[in-house]
Design a protein around this motif. Structure first.
Motif, PDB file in Angstrom:
ATOM      1  N   ASP A   1       0.831  -1.208   0.000  1.00  0.00           N
ATOM      2  CA  ASP A   1       0.000   0.000   0.000  1.00  0.00           C
ATOM      3  C   ASP A   1       0.863   1.254   0.000  1.00  0.00           C
ATOM      4  OD1 ASP A   1      -2.270  -1.523  -0.036  1.00  0.00           O
ATOM      5  OD2 ASP A   1      -2.660  -1.376   2.106  1.00  0.00           O
ATOM      6  N   ASP A   2       1.960   1.221   0.775  1.00  0.00           N
ATOM      7  CA  ASP A   2       2.881   2.373   0.800  1.00  0.00           C
ATOM      8  C   ASP A   2       3.439   2.622  -0.600  1.00  0.00           C
ATOM      9  OD1 ASP A   2       2.576   2.609   3.551  1.00  0.00           O
ATOM     10  OD2 ASP A   2       4.264   1.273   3.970  1.00  0.00           O
ATOM     11  N   LYS A   3       3.887   1.552  -1.230  1.00  0.00           N
ATOM     12  CA  LYS A   3       4.466   1.668  -2.573  1.00  0.00           C
ATOM     13  C   LYS A   3       3.427   2.163  -3.573  1.00  0.00           C
ATOM     14  CE  LYS A   3       4.027  -1.494  -5.212  1.00  0.00           C
ATOM     15  NZ  LYS A   3       2.987  -1.841  -6.194  1.00  0.00           N
ATOM     16  N   ASP A   4       2.204   1.600  -3.501  1.00  0.00           N
ATOM     17  CA  ASP A   4       1.144   2.020  -4.424  1.00  0.00           C
ATOM     18  C   ASP A   4       0.879   3.520  -4.288  1.00  0.00           C
ATOM     19  OD1 ASP A   4       0.920  -0.547  -5.329  1.00  0.00           O
ATOM     20  OD2 ASP A   4      -0.959  -0.989  -4.284  1.00  0.00           O
ATOM     21  N   ALA A   5       0.849   3.994  -3.035  1.00  0.00           N
ATOM     22  CA  ALA A   5       0.596   5.421  -2.813  1.00  0.00           C
ATOM     23  C   ALA A   5       1.709   6.265  -3.413  1.00  0.00           C
ATOM     24  CB  ALA A   5       0.482   5.688  -1.308  1.00  0.00           C
ATOM     25  N   ARG A   6       2.945   5.828  -3.291  1.00  0.00           N
ATOM     26  CA  ARG A   6       4.067   6.591  -3.850  1.00  0.00           C
ATOM     27  C   ARG A   6       3.968   6.664  -5.383  1.00  0.00           C
ATOM     28  NH1 ARG A   6       5.759   5.129   1.068  1.00  0.00           N
ATOM     29  NH2 ARG A   6       7.712   5.828   2.007  1.00  0.00           N
ATOM     30  N   LEU A   7       3.617   5.552  -6.007  1.00  0.00           N
ATOM     31  CA  LEU A   7       3.551   5.550  -7.469  1.00  0.00           C
ATOM     32  C   LEU A   7       2.353   6.342  -7.988  1.00  0.00           C
ATOM     33  CD1 LEU A   7       4.647   1.910  -8.408  1.00  0.00           C
ATOM     34  CD2 LEU A   7       5.865   4.022  -8.894  1.00  0.00           C
ATOM     35  N   THR A   8       1.215   6.224  -7.327  1.00  0.00           N
ATOM     36  CA  THR A   8       0.041   6.973  -7.798  1.00  0.00           C
ATOM     37  C   THR A   8       0.158   8.463  -7.489  1.00  0.00           C
ATOM     38  OG1 THR A   8      -1.119   6.386  -5.752  1.00  0.00           O
ATOM     39  CG2 THR A   8      -1.574   5.046  -7.687  1.00  0.00           C
ATOM     40  N   ASN A   9       1.080   8.830  -6.600  1.00  0.00           N
ATOM     41  CA  ASN A   9       1.344  10.246  -6.325  1.00  0.00           C
ATOM     42  C   ASN A   9       2.575  10.752  -7.056  1.00  0.00           C
ATOM     43  OD1 ASN A   9      -0.804  10.894  -4.519  1.00  0.00           O
ATOM     44  ND2 ASN A   9       0.228   9.704  -2.925  1.00  0.00           N
ATOM     45  N   GLY A  10       3.195   9.899  -7.881  1.00  0.00           N
ATOM     46  CA  GLY A  10       4.384  10.310  -8.619  1.00  0.00           C
ATOM     47  C   GLY A  10       5.545  10.657  -7.704  1.00  0.00           C
ATOM     48  N   SER A  11       5.693   9.917  -6.606  1.00  0.00           N
ATOM     49  CA  SER A  11       6.684  10.273  -5.583  1.00  0.00           C
ATOM     50  C   SER A  11       8.091   9.811  -5.909  1.00  0.00           C
ATOM     51  CB  SER A  11       6.260   9.685  -4.229  1.00  0.00           C
ATOM     52  OG  SER A  11       4.979  10.135  -3.872  1.00  0.00           O
ATOM     53  N   TYR A  12       8.238   8.878  -6.849  1.00  0.00           N
ATOM     54  CA  TYR A  12       9.573   8.382  -7.200  1.00  0.00           C
ATOM     55  C   TYR A  12      10.055   9.026  -8.496  1.00  0.00           C
ATOM     56  CZ  TYR A  12       8.968   4.435  -3.931  1.00  0.00           C
ATOM     57  OH  TYR A  12       8.780   3.645  -2.818  1.00  0.00           O
ATOM     58  N   PHE A  13      11.356   9.359  -8.559  1.00  0.00           N
ATOM     59  CA  PHE A  13      11.962   9.652  -9.857  1.00  0.00           C
ATOM     60  C   PHE A  13      12.186   8.336 -10.599  1.00  0.00           C
ATOM     61  CE2 PHE A  13      16.252   9.661 -11.945  1.00  0.00           C
ATOM     62  CZ  PHE A  13      15.784  10.123 -13.178  1.00  0.00           C
ATOM     63  N   ALA A  14      12.821   7.370  -9.923  1.00  0.00           N
ATOM     64  CA  ALA A  14      13.067   6.061 -10.531  1.00  0.00           C
ATOM     65  C   ALA A  14      12.450   4.975  -9.657  1.00  0.00           C
ATOM     66  CB  ALA A  14      14.565   5.811 -10.682  1.00  0.00           C
ATOM     67  N   TYR A  15      11.914   3.945 -10.304  1.00  0.00           N
ATOM     68  CA  TYR A  15      11.322   2.821  -9.581  1.00  0.00           C
ATOM     69  C   TYR A  15      11.786   1.523 -10.240  1.00  0.00           C
ATOM     70  CZ  TYR A  15       7.949  -0.380  -7.541  1.00  0.00           C
ATOM     71  OH  TYR A  15       7.375  -1.437  -6.882  1.00  0.00           O
ATOM     72  N   PHE A  16      12.440   0.680  -9.457  1.00  0.00           N
ATOM     73  CA  PHE A  16      12.987  -0.589  -9.941  1.00  0.00           C
ATOM     74  C   PHE A  16      11.951  -1.669  -9.642  1.00  0.00           C
ATOM     75  CE2 PHE A  16      17.461  -2.751 -10.136  1.00  0.00           C
ATOM     76  CZ  PHE A  16      17.125  -3.286 -11.370  1.00  0.00           C
ATOM     77  N   ALA A  17      11.321  -2.192 -10.707  1.00  0.00           N
ATOM     78  CA  ALA A  17      10.167  -3.076 -10.531  1.00  0.00           C
ATOM     79  C   ALA A  17      10.514  -4.528 -10.816  1.00  0.00           C
ATOM     80  CB  ALA A  17       9.036  -2.636 -11.462  1.00  0.00           C
ATOM     81  N   ALA A  18      10.225  -5.396  -9.862  1.00  0.00           N
ATOM     82  CA  ALA A  18      10.400  -6.830 -10.067  1.00  0.00           C
ATOM     83  C   ALA A  18       9.194  -7.448 -10.757  1.00  0.00           C
ATOM     84  CB  ALA A  18      10.638  -7.523  -8.726  1.00  0.00           C
ATOM     85  N   ASP A  19       8.068  -6.726 -10.797  1.00  0.00           N
ATOM     86  CA  ASP A  19       6.827  -7.294 -11.327  1.00  0.00           C
ATOM     87  C   ASP A  19       6.003  -6.179 -11.963  1.00  0.00           C
ATOM     88  OD1 ASP A  19       4.483  -8.595 -11.857  1.00  0.00           O
ATOM     89  OD2 ASP A  19       4.030  -9.116  -9.778  1.00  0.00           O
ATOM     90  N   LEU A  20       6.223  -5.947 -13.252  1.00  0.00           N
ATOM     91  CA  LEU A  20       5.495  -4.871 -13.934  1.00  0.00           C
ATOM     92  C   LEU A  20       3.987  -5.094 -13.909  1.00  0.00           C
ATOM     93  CD1 LEU A  20       7.758  -4.333 -17.086  1.00  0.00           C
ATOM     94  CD2 LEU A  20       7.383  -2.691 -15.235  1.00  0.00           C
ATOM     95  N   ASN A  21       3.566  -6.352 -14.038  1.00  0.00           N
ATOM     96  CA  ASN A  21       2.125  -6.615 -14.088  1.00  0.00           C
ATOM     97  C   ASN A  21       1.414  -6.127 -12.837  1.00  0.00           C
ATOM     98  OD1 ASN A  21       2.390  -7.815 -16.575  1.00  0.00           O
ATOM     99  ND2 ASN A  21       2.432  -9.908 -15.793  1.00  0.00           N
ATOM    100  N   SER A  22       2.099  -6.205 -11.693  1.00  0.00           N
ATOM    101  CA  SER A  22       1.448  -5.778 -10.452  1.00  0.00           C
ATOM    102  C   SER A  22       1.372  -4.260 -10.352  1.00  0.00           C
ATOM    103  CB  SER A  22       2.187  -6.340  -9.232  1.00  0.00           C
ATOM    104  OG  SER A  22       3.417  -5.673  -9.038  1.00  0.00           O
ATOM    105  N   GLU A  23       2.024  -3.558 -11.268  1.00  0.00           N
ATOM    106  CA  GLU A  23       1.971  -2.092 -11.261  1.00  0.00           C
ATOM    107  C   GLU A  23       0.929  -1.562 -12.241  1.00  0.00           C
ATOM    108  OE1 GLU A  23       3.377  -1.098  -8.912  1.00  0.00           O
ATOM    109  OE2 GLU A  23       5.087  -2.392  -8.517  1.00  0.00           O
TER     110      GLU A  23
END
Length: 540
Positions: A293-315
């Protein structure tokens, strides 16, 4: 550790209980209700109806049969109505221990119960011979059948997403890992090279200095990674395998033996780059403890410059929400950490082992209808219904391939969550052939927010068939040791990422290597090498 011991105990208990009388076996199956044929799937001739229970061993799966387009068509074609049952490993353990099983069970292909399938499942080859020979002759993939045939000559479970050598030769297979950056910031920074340790740190420092705020008005976090906890597809963020895949650390030695990736010199070098980033305040400070949930909130708020994803489908949902609301600022895939020794990025595509396995149990009320349903869902015709619905109603044929109606395709690509809920042509994937879907839809199968990242993976995706089911058939001793070693690695990687010096990193690694040695690592590697050799033989 405690959970593992309990699980293994229950596996043994389940074996003893399900071996008792009253179950359908190969010898006491009822006669077929129709005359079967190799060239015709039995569901076309068998007009009987059946209500079957199908247990899915994932507690996040909450679909109801009959509420969407595809399940209505599947029931109309096969006469089978399904009641989905869902749960996690604890429920599966209880179910197996009680000996009271549903008609059909789907579980992850690495679940410990898979290797005990002969105790609770009716062989699919036996069911097919009696009720639906079309399964073996036409519906299932020959390479997949060969790979899943056990030493006793039987096939107990069939996978979804099983990609064979011929599937890879036909192309169109995508990987599921990605190094993503916010497009607007990446361009503002002059598209920095982040493939080298120096360039990587420099780009993160530049991102921190540029002063961009997220939707909540907070300063951008230069880099985040997949969560370490919860139901992430890769434990320990990207530090179990994704980082190693990006920098091309081999999976096998030159003589096709198991390779120790954690102690690889380049892997250790890049680990220290991430330690350096954390020491400089460039990485998510909650990296090792944050929830999904923390990660989802960061991505939906554009909080990361870079995000290293192990599972694109879950994003899918997070990237879609952000991209829809912020055109031009969407996350895009770029070249991330790369080998310092010249090795090529090698991202694993789905292997011949697939993801899940589906079994027809010895408690199946109507094994004939269960087999007919399985054949239908494995076949190209069934896959078309699962993914596209009914020709003339939800799709048309163009150049030999089904194509969703334009309004449905737009819905699927721009609102995948809404599409799954209201239309459902992405829901019943437990026997789906992902390679067939890729050949039919290509990149269009993915939501628009994911398409660039998925396309990026095509140059780097590789099959890793030799490693299929690597730890499924370990001995009980090695299974216990693997779990202890995995837990110790989780503690070690957290300690490494919090290290204050290179010497602390080196000491943590030395302690881990010694712990492995003291807990059966040599035997574990020996058994893995035996599985690799067995896989190679099946793949010949």
């Amino acid at each position: 550790m405690k959970k593992s011991i309990i699980l293994l105990t229950l596996v043994a208990l389940a074996v003893s209980l399900t071996a008792c009388g009253g179950k359908k076996t190969s010898e006491n199956l009822p006669d077929s209700k129709i005359e079967v044929a190799k060239d015709t799937p039995s569901w076309k001739n068998d007009k009987a109806k059946a209500d079957l229970d199908w247990y899915i061993n994932f507690d996040w799966f909450a679909q109801v049969w009959g509420n969407d387009v595809s399940s209505k068509y599947i029931t109309a074609d096969t006469g089978v109505n399904i009641t989905y049952l869902g749960g996690s490993d604890d429920k599966l353990n209880t179910m197996m221990a009680s000996g009271d099983l549903p008609d059909i069970i789907t579980m992850d292909g690495s679940n410990p119960f898979v290797k005990e399938a002969d105790k609770f499942a009716i062989p699919l080859d036996v069911l097919a011979e009696k009720y639906d020979p079309y399964f073996m002759e036409k519906a299932a993939k020959p390479e997949t059948l060969k790979f899943f045939t056990r030493d006793d000559g039987h096939i107990y479970g069939y996978p979804n997403f099983s990609n064979t050598k011929s599937d890879y030769e036909k192309g169109g297979i995508y990987a599921n890992q990605g190094f993503l950056v916010r497009k607007d910031m990446y361009e503002q920074l002059g598209k920095p090279d982040m493939t080298t340790p120096e360039g990587f740190i420099s780009a993160l420092e530049a991102a921190q200095k540029v002063g961009v705020k997220d939707e909540l008005g907070k300063t951008i976090i230069p880099i985040g990674v997949t969560p370490f906890t919860g139901d992430s597809s890769e434990k320990n963020g990207v530090f179990n395998r994704t980082l190693a895949d990006f920098i091309g650390v081999p999976m096998l030695t030159q003589d096709s033996k198991y390779y120790d990736r954690y102690t690889d010199a380049d892997f250790q070098k890049w680990l220290k780059v991430f330690v350096d980033a954390r020491q400089k305040g460039l990485a998510d400070r909650d990296m090792t403890t944050m929830t999904k949930d923390d990660k989802d909130a960061r991505l939906t708020n554009g909080s990361y410059f870079a995000y290293f994803a192990a599972d694109l489908n879950s994003e899918t949902d997070t990237m879609t929400v952000w991209a829809n609301e912020h055109p031009g600022k969407e996350y895009i895939a770029v070249n991330g950490p790369t080998s310092t020794t010249g090795k090529k990025t090698a991202l694993p595509g789905t292997s011949i082992e697939g993801w899940t396995q589906t079994f027809i149990t010895k408690d199946a009320k109507d094994p004939q209808k269960a087999m007919e349903l399985l054949t239908y869902l494995v076949s190209e015709e069934g896959n078309n219904v699962m993914n596209f619905g009914r020709e003339g109603e939800t799709y048309t044929i163009k150049d030999g391939n089904p194509v969703l109606n334009p309004d449905l395709l737009e819905f699927k690509q721009t609102d995948p969550a809404g599409f799954e809920k209201k239309v459902g042509l992405t829901t019943h994937l437990w026997l789906q052939d992902s390679a067939l879907l890729s050949r039919q839809m290509g990149i269009s199968q993915f939501p628009k927010a994911l398409q660039q990242a998925k396309q990026w993976t095509q140059d780097y995706v590789v099959p890793q068939f030799e490693l299929a089911s690597l730890d499924v058939y370990l001995s009980k001793e090695s299974s216990r040791n693997k779990e202890k070693i995995d837990q110790n690695w989780s503690q070690t990687i957290a300690k490494i990422l919090d290290a204050k010096s290179e010497s602390e990193v080196d000491q943590a690694m030395n302690d881990f290597v010694q712990y492995r040695k003291d807990n059966g690592y040599d035997k574990l590697v020996e058994e893995r090498n035996n599985q690799i050799a067995a896989n190679k033989k099946k793949l010949e």
